[in-house]
Design a protein around this motif. Structure first.
Motif, PDB file in Angstrom:
ATOM      1  N   ASN A 240       6.831 -26.197 -13.368  1.00  0.00           N
ATOM      2  CA  ASN A 240       6.538 -24.839 -13.804  1.00  0.00           C
ATOM      3  C   ASN A 240       6.153 -23.930 -12.643  1.00  0.00           C
ATOM      4  OD1 ASN A 240       6.306 -22.837 -15.799  1.00  0.00           O
ATOM      5  ND2 ASN A 240       4.099 -23.193 -16.034  1.00  0.00           N
ATOM      6  N   LEU A 241       6.941 -23.968 -11.574  1.00  0.00           N
ATOM      7  CA  LEU A 241       6.652 -23.145 -10.408  1.00  0.00           C
ATOM      8  C   LEU A 241       6.977 -21.682 -10.689  1.00  0.00           C
ATOM      9  CD1 LEU A 241       7.862 -25.355  -7.424  1.00  0.00           C
ATOM     10  CD2 LEU A 241       5.665 -25.351  -8.634  1.00  0.00           C
ATOM     11  N   SER A 242       6.181 -20.806 -10.130  1.00  0.00           N
ATOM     12  CA  SER A 242       6.287 -19.378 -10.405  1.00  0.00           C
ATOM     13  C   SER A 242       7.466 -18.750  -9.657  1.00  0.00           C
ATOM     14  CB  SER A 242       4.984 -18.693  -9.985  1.00  0.00           C
ATOM     15  OG  SER A 242       5.071 -17.302 -10.145  1.00  0.00           O
ATOM     16  N   SER A 243       8.156 -17.865 -10.339  1.00  0.00           N
ATOM     17  CA  SER A 243       9.316 -17.196  -9.745  1.00  0.00           C
ATOM     18  C   SER A 243       8.968 -15.774  -9.310  1.00  0.00           C
ATOM     19  CB  SER A 243      10.469 -17.142 -10.748  1.00  0.00           C
ATOM     20  OG  SER A 243      10.122 -16.304 -11.841  1.00  0.00           O
ATOM     21  N   ILE A 244       9.809 -15.228  -8.443  1.00  0.00           N
ATOM     22  CA  ILE A 244       9.808 -13.803  -8.103  1.00  0.00           C
ATOM     23  C   ILE A 244      10.990 -13.199  -8.844  1.00  0.00           C
ATOM     24  CG2 ILE A 244      10.044 -12.101  -6.265  1.00  0.00           C
ATOM     25  CD1 ILE A 244       7.488 -13.629  -6.016  1.00  0.00           C
ATOM     26  N   ASP A 245      10.727 -12.214  -9.669  1.00  0.00           N
ATOM     27  CA  ASP A 245      11.769 -11.702 -10.564  1.00  0.00           C
ATOM     28  C   ASP A 245      12.607 -10.608  -9.919  1.00  0.00           C
ATOM     29  OD1 ASP A 245      11.012 -13.482 -12.533  1.00  0.00           O
ATOM     30  OD2 ASP A 245       9.508 -12.120 -13.335  1.00  0.00           O
ATOM     31  N   ASN A 246      13.160 -10.931  -8.764  1.00  0.00           N
ATOM     32  CA  ASN A 246      14.135 -10.066  -8.101  1.00  0.00           C
ATOM     33  C   ASN A 246      14.813 -10.877  -7.012  1.00  0.00           C
ATOM     34  OD1 ASN A 246      12.756  -9.732  -5.426  1.00  0.00           O
ATOM     35  ND2 ASN A 246      11.183  -8.773  -6.708  1.00  0.00           N
ATOM     36  N   LEU A 247      15.836 -10.285  -6.409  1.00  0.00           N
ATOM     37  CA  LEU A 247      16.514 -10.929  -5.281  1.00  0.00           C
ATOM     38  C   LEU A 247      16.474 -10.015  -4.061  1.00  0.00           C
ATOM     39  CD1 LEU A 247      19.657 -12.617  -6.915  1.00  0.00           C
ATOM     40  CD2 LEU A 247      17.520 -13.691  -6.169  1.00  0.00           C
ATOM     41  N   LEU A 248      15.318  -9.396  -3.846  1.00  0.00           N
ATOM     42  CA  LEU A 248      15.157  -8.543  -2.674  1.00  0.00           C
ATOM     43  C   LEU A 248      15.208  -9.385  -1.411  1.00  0.00           C
ATOM     44  CD1 LEU A 248      12.304  -6.118  -3.822  1.00  0.00           C
ATOM     45  CD2 LEU A 248      14.772  -5.707  -3.798  1.00  0.00           C
ATOM     46  N   THR A 249      15.928  -8.901  -0.412  1.00  0.00           N
ATOM     47  CA  THR A 249      16.046  -9.598   0.867  1.00  0.00           C
ATOM     48  C   THR A 249      14.966  -9.101   1.819  1.00  0.00           C
ATOM     49  OG1 THR A 249      17.563  -7.956   1.789  1.00  0.00           O
ATOM     50  CG2 THR A 249      18.520  -9.764   0.503  1.00  0.00           C
ATOM     51  N   GLY A 250      14.934  -9.684   3.010  1.00  0.00           N
ATOM     52  CA  GLY A 250      13.940  -9.272   3.999  1.00  0.00           C
ATOM     53  C   GLY A 250      14.054  -7.812   4.386  1.00  0.00           C
ATOM     54  N   SER A 251      15.241  -7.249   4.242  1.00  0.00           N
ATOM     55  CA  SER A 251      15.439  -5.833   4.578  1.00  0.00           C
ATOM     56  C   SER A 251      15.048  -4.908   3.428  1.00  0.00           C
ATOM     57  CB  SER A 251      16.901  -5.587   4.949  1.00  0.00           C
ATOM     58  OG  SER A 251      17.744  -5.862   3.847  1.00  0.00           O
ATOM     59  N   GLY A 252      14.662  -5.493   2.278  1.00  0.00           N
ATOM     60  CA  GLY A 252      14.256  -4.693   1.134  1.00  0.00           C
ATOM     61  C   GLY A 252      15.391  -4.338   0.202  1.00  0.00           C
ATOM     62  N   LYS A 253      16.613  -4.795   0.495  1.00  0.00           N
ATOM     63  CA  LYS A 253      17.762  -4.514  -0.374  1.00  0.00           C
ATOM     64  C   LYS A 253      17.870  -5.579  -1.458  1.00  0.00           C
ATOM     65  CE  LYS A 253      20.339  -2.211   3.320  1.00  0.00           C
ATOM     66  NZ  LYS A 253      21.588  -2.215   4.133  1.00  0.00           N
ATOM     67  N   ASP A 254      18.394  -5.177  -2.609  1.00  0.00           N
ATOM     68  CA  ASP A 254      18.478  -6.070  -3.766  1.00  0.00           C
ATOM     69  C   ASP A 254      19.841  -6.760  -3.798  1.00  0.00           C
ATOM     70  OD1 ASP A 254      18.250  -7.406  -6.119  1.00  0.00           O
ATOM     71  OD2 ASP A 254      17.976  -5.630  -7.377  1.00  0.00           O
ATOM     72  N   LEU A 255      19.827  -8.084  -3.583  1.00  0.00           N
ATOM     73  CA  LEU A 255      21.065  -8.843  -3.568  1.00  0.00           C
ATOM     74  C   LEU A 255      21.717  -8.882  -4.950  1.00  0.00           C
ATOM     75  CD1 LEU A 255      22.726 -10.461  -1.515  1.00  0.00           C
ATOM     76  CD2 LEU A 255      21.438 -12.512  -2.172  1.00  0.00           C
ATOM     77  N   ALA A 256      20.920  -8.640  -5.997  1.00  0.00           N
ATOM     78  CA  ALA A 256      21.463  -8.652  -7.365  1.00  0.00           C
ATOM     79  C   ALA A 256      22.158  -7.350  -7.730  1.00  0.00           C
ATOM     80  CB  ALA A 256      20.337  -8.932  -8.361  1.00  0.00           C
ATOM     81  N   SER A 257      22.009  -6.340  -6.891  1.00  0.00           N
ATOM     82  CA  SER A 257      22.621  -5.037  -7.179  1.00  0.00           C
ATOM     83  C   SER A 257      24.070  -4.998  -6.696  1.00  0.00           C
ATOM     84  CB  SER A 257      21.824  -3.931  -6.486  1.00  0.00           C
ATOM     85  OG  SER A 257      22.508  -2.692  -6.583  1.00  0.00           O
ATOM     86  N   PRO A 258      24.975  -4.476  -7.515  1.00  0.00           N
ATOM     87  CA  PRO A 258      26.382  -4.347  -7.098  1.00  0.00           C
ATOM     88  C   PRO A 258      26.547  -3.521  -5.831  1.00  0.00           C
ATOM     89  CG  PRO A 258      26.171  -4.027  -9.459  1.00  0.00           C
ATOM     90  CD  PRO A 258      24.765  -4.061  -8.913  1.00  0.00           C
ATOM     91  N   SER A 259      25.553  -2.710  -5.501  1.00  0.00           N
ATOM     92  CA  SER A 259      25.658  -1.885  -4.295  1.00  0.00           C
ATOM     93  C   SER A 259      25.362  -2.673  -3.018  1.00  0.00           C
ATOM     94  CB  SER A 259      24.697  -0.694  -4.394  1.00  0.00           C
ATOM     95  OG  SER A 259      23.349  -1.137  -4.457  1.00  0.00           O
ATOM     96  N   HIS A 260      24.807  -3.878  -3.177  1.00  0.00           N
ATOM     97  CA  HIS A 260      24.545  -4.699  -1.988  1.00  0.00           C
ATOM     98  C   HIS A 260      25.869  -5.236  -1.448  1.00  0.00           C
ATOM     99  CE1 HIS A 260      23.054  -7.852   0.653  1.00  0.00           C
ATOM    100  NE2 HIS A 260      21.827  -7.367   0.508  1.00  0.00           N
ATOM    101  N   VAL A 268      26.742 -15.672  -4.234  1.00  0.00           N
ATOM    102  CA  VAL A 268      25.763 -14.810  -4.903  1.00  0.00           C
ATOM    103  C   VAL A 268      26.059 -14.751  -6.397  1.00  0.00           C
ATOM    104  CG1 VAL A 268      24.778 -12.496  -5.068  1.00  0.00           C
ATOM    105  CG2 VAL A 268      25.374 -13.446  -2.826  1.00  0.00           C
ATOM    106  N   GLN A 269      27.313 -14.559  -6.742  1.00  0.00           N
ATOM    107  CA  GLN A 269      27.693 -14.473  -8.156  1.00  0.00           C
ATOM    108  C   GLN A 269      27.426 -15.787  -8.887  1.00  0.00           C
ATOM    109  OE1 GLN A 269      28.683 -11.784  -9.992  1.00  0.00           O
ATOM    110  NE2 GLN A 269      28.061 -10.679  -8.130  1.00  0.00           N
ATOM    111  N   THR A 270      27.687 -16.901  -8.212  1.00  0.00           N
ATOM    112  CA  THR A 270      27.408 -18.210  -8.820  1.00  0.00           C
ATOM    113  C   THR A 270      25.917 -18.373  -9.064  1.00  0.00           C
ATOM    114  OG1 THR A 270      29.331 -19.219  -7.744  1.00  0.00           O
ATOM    115  CG2 THR A 270      27.590 -20.705  -8.501  1.00  0.00           C
ATOM    116  N   TYR A 271      25.111 -17.950  -8.104  1.00  0.00           N
ATOM    117  CA  TYR A 271      23.657 -18.038  -8.261  1.00  0.00           C
ATOM    118  C   TYR A 271      23.191 -17.194  -9.446  1.00  0.00           C
ATOM    119  CZ  TYR A 271      18.679 -18.044  -7.122  1.00  0.00           C
ATOM    120  OH  TYR A 271      17.315 -18.189  -7.190  1.00  0.00           O
ATOM    121  N   LEU A 272      23.688 -15.979  -9.532  1.00  0.00           N
ATOM    122  CA  LEU A 272      23.286 -15.089 -10.626  1.00  0.00           C
ATOM    123  C   LEU A 272      23.668 -15.665 -11.985  1.00  0.00           C
ATOM    124  CD1 LEU A 272      24.227 -11.643  -9.047  1.00  0.00           C
ATOM    125  CD2 LEU A 272      21.923 -12.420  -9.626  1.00  0.00           C
TER     126      LEU A 272
END
Length: 345
Positions: A240-260, A268-272
């Motif tokens: 039951n380890l705690s998650s971070i509910d985003n895919l923000l990278t070190g640069s602050g961009k969201d890997l889950a966003s189509p604009s990334h 990335v798509q497989t992970y999502l």
């Protein structure tokens, strides 16, 4: 444990001091139960796992700890830090007189086998080194790695060419001895973390052409086995380890966003598809230290076998017996027996 033990945002004066003392007492109690030093980020996960804070309060925890340290309620070295900012060449005067020191050193000569660098890998099949993603994991795994004589480092330092070169040099020397080199890795569960073996091998490839001042050359990692043993999803779910509910990278961009720019890539798509737009930082492992160390141990035993510790003990006993024979032949035991008759000038 409840939120009343945490400092509030608006308290001042004596009330603030009382809250910081209560907070410090809580952390000291938890620290004694955990049994090893934890980073500020690690404390966030521990408090969240206890239901005392939410993700939104992670940044506040670091501030509370700093306040408590400045007030003297927590030791200044309470939080685990890397040694990048540590001072070098700090000398401390001896607490012994010259004669006391002389006696201690001569008596210590009868324990020279404890300081002799044994060739632990003589006769072994594999040579293992370990890299982890966070300082908390290095602290957590260190006792296990010490038992098995395995070098361990925080991957944060892999931006250092010298650190990578030192790892690579040991792997090269192991290969030249006929050992099979293995790099064990434990880190974040996120899109890039799951394909880290490619990154680690490329990091070593980048320095394969280096030379050392003593004439040694670089290392070709083609034959290196790289295994990522955690964090893995089944372990995360089981504990039951705690998650971070985003895919923000070190640069602050969201890997889950189509604009990334990398969002469309297959990994990335497989992970999502498998896990959604969330990730698990390696620090989260501090809430399950016993299971974490067992995870580390099993990754090592998979290569060295269940009898590795006994093999290492046998090697140490063999060296100890050789030294004891030297002590007898040299008369060192007789010298030690006569030390107590010596007096200060």
């Amino acid at each position: 444990m409840d939120k009343t033990q945490l400092p509030s945002k608006h308290s001042r004066g004596d009330k603030r001091d009382d809250e910081l003392q209560n907070f410090s007492s809580l952390l000291n109690q938890l620290s004694s139960e955990i049994g090893f030093q934890v980073s500020a980020r690690g404390w966030c996960y521990i408090l969240e796992n206890a239901g005392m804070i939410t993700k939104a309060e992670f940044e506040s925890v670091n501030g509370w700890i700093n306040e408590a340290v400045k007030k003297g309620y927590l030791d200044v070295d309470f939080v685990a830090e890397d040694n990048a900012r540590s001072f070098s060449v700090v000398e401390t005067p001896s607490i012994y007189t010259p004669l006391e020191y002389f006696k201690e050193m001569v008596k210590g000569d009868t324990n020279l086998h404890e300081f002799y660098d044994i060739d632990w890998w003589d006769g072994e099949k594999y040579y293992i080194q370990m890299v982890v993603e966070k300082i908390d994991l290095k602290t957590l795994f260190l006792p296990i790695c010490q038992q098995y004589h395995i070098p361990i480092a925080n991957a944060r330092g892999w931006s250092s060419i010298l650190q990578r070169a030192e790892f690579a040099r040991r792997f090269r020397e192991a290969e030249e001895r006929g050992l099979k080199p293995v790099l064990l890795y434990c880190g974040d569960h996120d899109p890039d973390g799951l394909r880290i073996s490619d990154t680690l091998r490329e990091n070593l490839n980048q320095i394969s052409q280096i030379t050392w001042s003593d004439g040694e050359e670089g290392y070709d990692p083609q034959s290196l086995t790289i295994e990522r043993f955690g964090l893995n999803y089944d372990f995360i779910i089981n504990h039951n380890l705690s998650s971070i509910d985003n895919l923000l990278t070190g640069s602050g961009k969201d890997l889950a966003s189509p604009s990334h720019p990398n969002n469309h890539l297959q990994y990335v798509q497989t992970y999502l598809e498998l896990y959604g737009a969330k990730k698990w930082e390696a620090n989260a492992l501090v809430v399950a230290p016993k299971a974490g160390r067992e995870l580390c141990k099993q990754a090592i035993v998979n290569y060295l076998g269940d009898d590795a510790l006994q093999r290492f003990r046998d090697k140490k006993d063999k060296v100890k017996n050789v030294f004891e024979e030297y002590y007898e032949k040299s008369g060192l035991y007789d010298v030690v027996d006569g030390l107590d008759d010596m007096e200060e000038d």
